[in-house]
Design a protein around this motif. Structure first.
Motif, PDB file in Angstrom:
ATOM      1  N   LEU A 124       0.829  -1.202   0.000  1.00 27.11           N
ATOM      2  CA  LEU A 124       0.000   0.000   0.000  1.00 27.11           C
ATOM      3  C   LEU A 124       0.864   1.253   0.000  1.00 27.11           C
ATOM      4  N   LEU A 125       1.952   1.231   0.789  1.00 25.00           N
ATOM      5  CA  LEU A 125       2.826   2.407   0.875  1.00 25.00           C
ATOM      6  C   LEU A 125       3.433   2.749  -0.474  1.00 25.00           C
ATOM      7  N   SER A 126       3.721   1.708  -1.277  1.00 25.67           N
ATOM      8  CA  SER A 126       4.423   1.970  -2.541  1.00 25.67           C
ATOM      9  C   SER A 126       3.483   2.039  -3.743  1.00 25.67           C
ATOM     10  N   GLY A 151      -0.376  11.211   2.342  1.00 28.97           N
ATOM     11  CA  GLY A 151      -1.033  10.033   1.793  1.00 28.97           C
ATOM     12  C   GLY A 151      -1.224  10.188   0.303  1.00 28.97           C
ATOM     13  N   TYR A 152      -2.129   9.403  -0.253  1.00 33.39           N
ATOM     14  CA  TYR A 152      -2.452   9.552  -1.669  1.00 33.39           C
ATOM     15  C   TYR A 152      -3.944   9.289  -1.840  1.00 33.39           C
ATOM     16  N   PRO A 153      -4.510   9.706  -2.974  1.00 36.42           N
ATOM     17  CA  PRO A 153      -5.953   9.539  -3.125  1.00 36.42           C
ATOM     18  C   PRO A 153      -6.363   8.068  -3.040  1.00 36.42           C
ATOM     19  N   LEU A 154      -7.428   7.816  -2.292  1.00 35.20           N
ATOM     20  CA  LEU A 154      -7.960   6.462  -2.192  1.00 35.20           C
ATOM     21  C   LEU A 154      -8.260   5.895  -3.578  1.00 35.20           C
ATOM     22  N   SER A 155      -8.569   6.776  -4.530  1.00 35.36           N
ATOM     23  CA  SER A 155      -8.909   6.327  -5.887  1.00 35.36           C
ATOM     24  C   SER A 155      -7.781   5.492  -6.492  1.00 35.36           C
ATOM     25  N   ALA A 156      -6.523   5.759  -6.108  1.00 36.72           N
ATOM     26  CA  ALA A 156      -5.397   4.980  -6.654  1.00 36.72           C
ATOM     27  C   ALA A 156      -5.534   3.513  -6.273  1.00 36.72           C
ATOM     28  N   LEU A 157      -5.930   3.268  -5.016  1.00 34.72           N
ATOM     29  CA  LEU A 157      -6.099   1.885  -4.562  1.00 34.72           C
ATOM     30  C   LEU A 157      -7.358   1.268  -5.179  1.00 34.72           C
ATOM     31  N   LEU A 158      -8.451   2.025  -5.180  1.00 30.94           N
ATOM     32  CA  LEU A 158      -9.705   1.470  -5.714  1.00 30.94           C
ATOM     33  C   LEU A 158      -9.548   1.114  -7.189  1.00 30.94           C
ATOM     34  N   SER A 159      -8.868   1.974  -7.948  1.00 30.98           N
ATOM     35  CA  SER A 159      -8.679   1.670  -9.371  1.00 30.98           C
ATOM     36  C   SER A 159      -7.892   0.381  -9.538  1.00 30.98           C
ATOM     37  N   LEU A 209      -6.203   8.408   1.332  1.00 30.50           N
ATOM     38  CA  LEU A 209      -5.744   7.252   2.091  1.00 30.50           C
ATOM     39  C   LEU A 209      -4.466   7.730   2.775  1.00 30.50           C
ATOM     40  N   THR A 210      -4.489   7.755   4.094  1.00 25.73           N
ATOM     41  CA  THR A 210      -3.515   8.543   4.842  1.00 25.73           C
ATOM     42  C   THR A 210      -2.585   7.654   5.658  1.00 25.73           C
TER      43      THR A 210
END
Ligand SMILES: Nc1nc2c(c(=O)[nH]1)N[C@H]1C(S)=C(S)[C@@H](COP(=O)(O)O)O[C@H]1N2
Ligand SMILES: [Mo]
Length: 322
Positions: A124-126, A151-159, A209-210
Motif C-alpha cells: 500500500l505504501l508503494s 497520503g495519496y488519493p484512495l482512488s489509486a487503490l480502488l482503481s 488514504l492517509t
C-alpha cells in the motif's frame, strides 16, 4: 459540558511548527513551485524524528491541496484525539494507543471488485506517490484543526482493485485489538468501527488514504498505520487503523448511523445549515486558538471544500441526506 484545555506548546514542539511556517511562506512566494524532489523541510523533520521514534515519511507537496491557514500544533494534533477504541476522553488515545500492534499490518479488500485480496502495508505504501496535504478537520463536536496529512488519493487503490459494475459504496472497517483497546467494552458503538462512502465520494481526489502526519508515519492515536481522511465531512467519517475495505452494492450501515441515526447521517457533510439535534453546527472552535473566550469561527459549507465537492450532491436535499 466539555471543557477544553489549551496546553502551552513546549519548546520541543516549536521547531516543526516553524519549519512548516517557513515552507508555507516559500509556497506562497512561489519559491517551491519548481521543486520536484525532497523539500527543504525534510532534513529538519528527519532530525526531529530521531528523537521521536516515528519514522519520517517523505512526500511531495501537492500544491492543489495546501491550505494557507495556520496549522494546528503537532502537540494538539497528536494529543487531542477521538479514537473511541481507546476511551472517550480526548487524552485517552495518546495515553493508550501506543500499545496497539501496527506491525505487521495488512488490509483486506473484498466485495464488488475484480481483484480482491489481502494487501500488505508495504504494498500500500508503494502503490502511489506520497503527497503532503493540509486539510481542515471539522469534528461534529464543534471543534476543528488544520492538519498536514501525508497520503495519496484512495482512488489509486480502488482503481487497482477494479470495482465491478455493481460497486456503488465503499465500507471501511477499523481493527479490533481487545487486549489493548479498552474502549471496545463500551457499548456506545457497535464494534468494529465501520464507516462508508458512496463510490463517487470514495473516488474523489480529495479523499485521502492517509499514512502520515507532520512529516512522519501516523502516530497510533491518529490511526496508524493507515486511515481515511475525508475533509469535507465531519471527522467521524475518517476511519482509523483500517483492516478492511469492502466495496458494496448497498449503502453500508455505519457505526454512527447504527448508534444514533437521528444524530449522525450516512453523508455527514459539514453543513452549518443543518443542526445536530442537540447543538448548532454553525460555528466551530479552532483548537489551539486563544482561550475559552476566543470567538468561534463560522463553519463553512462542506468545510470550505464546496468548489470541489458540491457537484457530487446536485439535486439532493442535504437537510434530509445529512
Ligand atoms: N476507528 C475510529 N476511527 C475514528 C474515530 C474513532 O473513534 N474510531 N473517531 C473519529 C472522529 S470523531 C474524529 S473527529 C477523527 C479524529 O481524528 P484525529 O484524532 O486524527 O484528529 O477520527 C475519526 N476516526
Ligand atoms: Mo469527530
Amino acid at each position: 459540558m466539555t471543557r477544553y484545555k489549551y496546553p502551552e506548546p513546549k519548546s520541543s514542539e516549536i521547531t516543526p511548527q516553524r519549519v512548516w511556517t517557513q515552507r508555507r511562506q516559500l509556497l506562497a512566494s512561489g519559491t517551491l513551485m519548481a521543486a520536484t524532489g525532497a523539500l527543504p523541510f525534510s532534513s529538519a523533520m528527519a532530525q526531529r524524528n530521531q528523537q521521536s521514534e516515528l519514522a519520517p515519511l517523505p512526500a511531495k507537496a501537492n500544491f492543489d491541496y495546501v491550505s494557507m491557514e495556520a496549522l494546528t500544533s503537532q502537540k494538539d494534533v497528536t494529543t487531542y484525539n477521538n479514537f473511541y477504541e481507546f476511551g472517550l476522553d480526548k487524552a485517552d488515545p495518546a495515553k493508550y494507543a501506543g500499545a496497539m500492534k501496527v506491525q505487521p499490518w495488512s488490509v483486506q479488500i473484498e466485495g464488488e471488485v475484480a481483484k480482491p485480496g489481502i494487501y500488505g502495508l508495504e504494498d500500500l505504501l508503494s502503490l502511489s506517490p506520497m503527497q503532503d496535504r493540509v486539510y481542515r478537520l471539522r469534528c461534529v463536536e464543534g471543534w476543528s484543526m488544520v492538519i498536514p496529512w501525508i497520503g495519496y488519493p484512495l482512488s489509486a487503490l480502488l482503481s487497482k482493485v477494479q470495482p465491478t459494475g455493481n460497486a456503488k459504496y465503499v465500507e471501511f472497517v477499523t481493527d479490533m485489538q481487545p487486549d489493548v483497546m479498552k474502549g471496545l467494552s463500551s457499548s456506545v458503538i457497535d464494534w468494529p468501527y465501520r464507516e462508508g462512502l458512496r463510490m463517487d465520494e470514495a473516488m474523489h481526489p480529495l479523499t485521502l488514504l492517509t499514512f502520515g502526519v507532520y512529516g512522519t508515519v501516523l502516530p497510533n492515536q491518529n490511526g496508524a498505520p493507515v486511515r481515511l481522511v475525508v475533509p469535507w465531512k465531519y471527522g467521524f467519517k475518517s476511519a482509523k487503523s483500517l483492516v478492511k475495505i469492502r466495496v458494496t452494492e448497498k449503502q453500508p450501515l455505519t457505526s454512527w448511523v447504527a448508534a444514533a441515526a437521528a444524530e449522525y447521517g450516512f453523508y455527514a457533510n459539514v453543513n452549518p445549515n443543518v443542526q445536530h439535534p442537540r447543538w448548532s453546527q454553525a460555528t466551530e472552535r479552532r483548537i489551539g486558538e486563544g482561550g475559552f473566550f476566543t470567538p468561534k469561527r463560522p463553519t463553512q459549507m462542506f468545510n470550505g471544500y464546496a468548489d470541489q465537492v458540491a457537484s457530487l450532491y446536485a439535486g439532493m436535499d442535504l437537510t434530509k441526506n445529512y
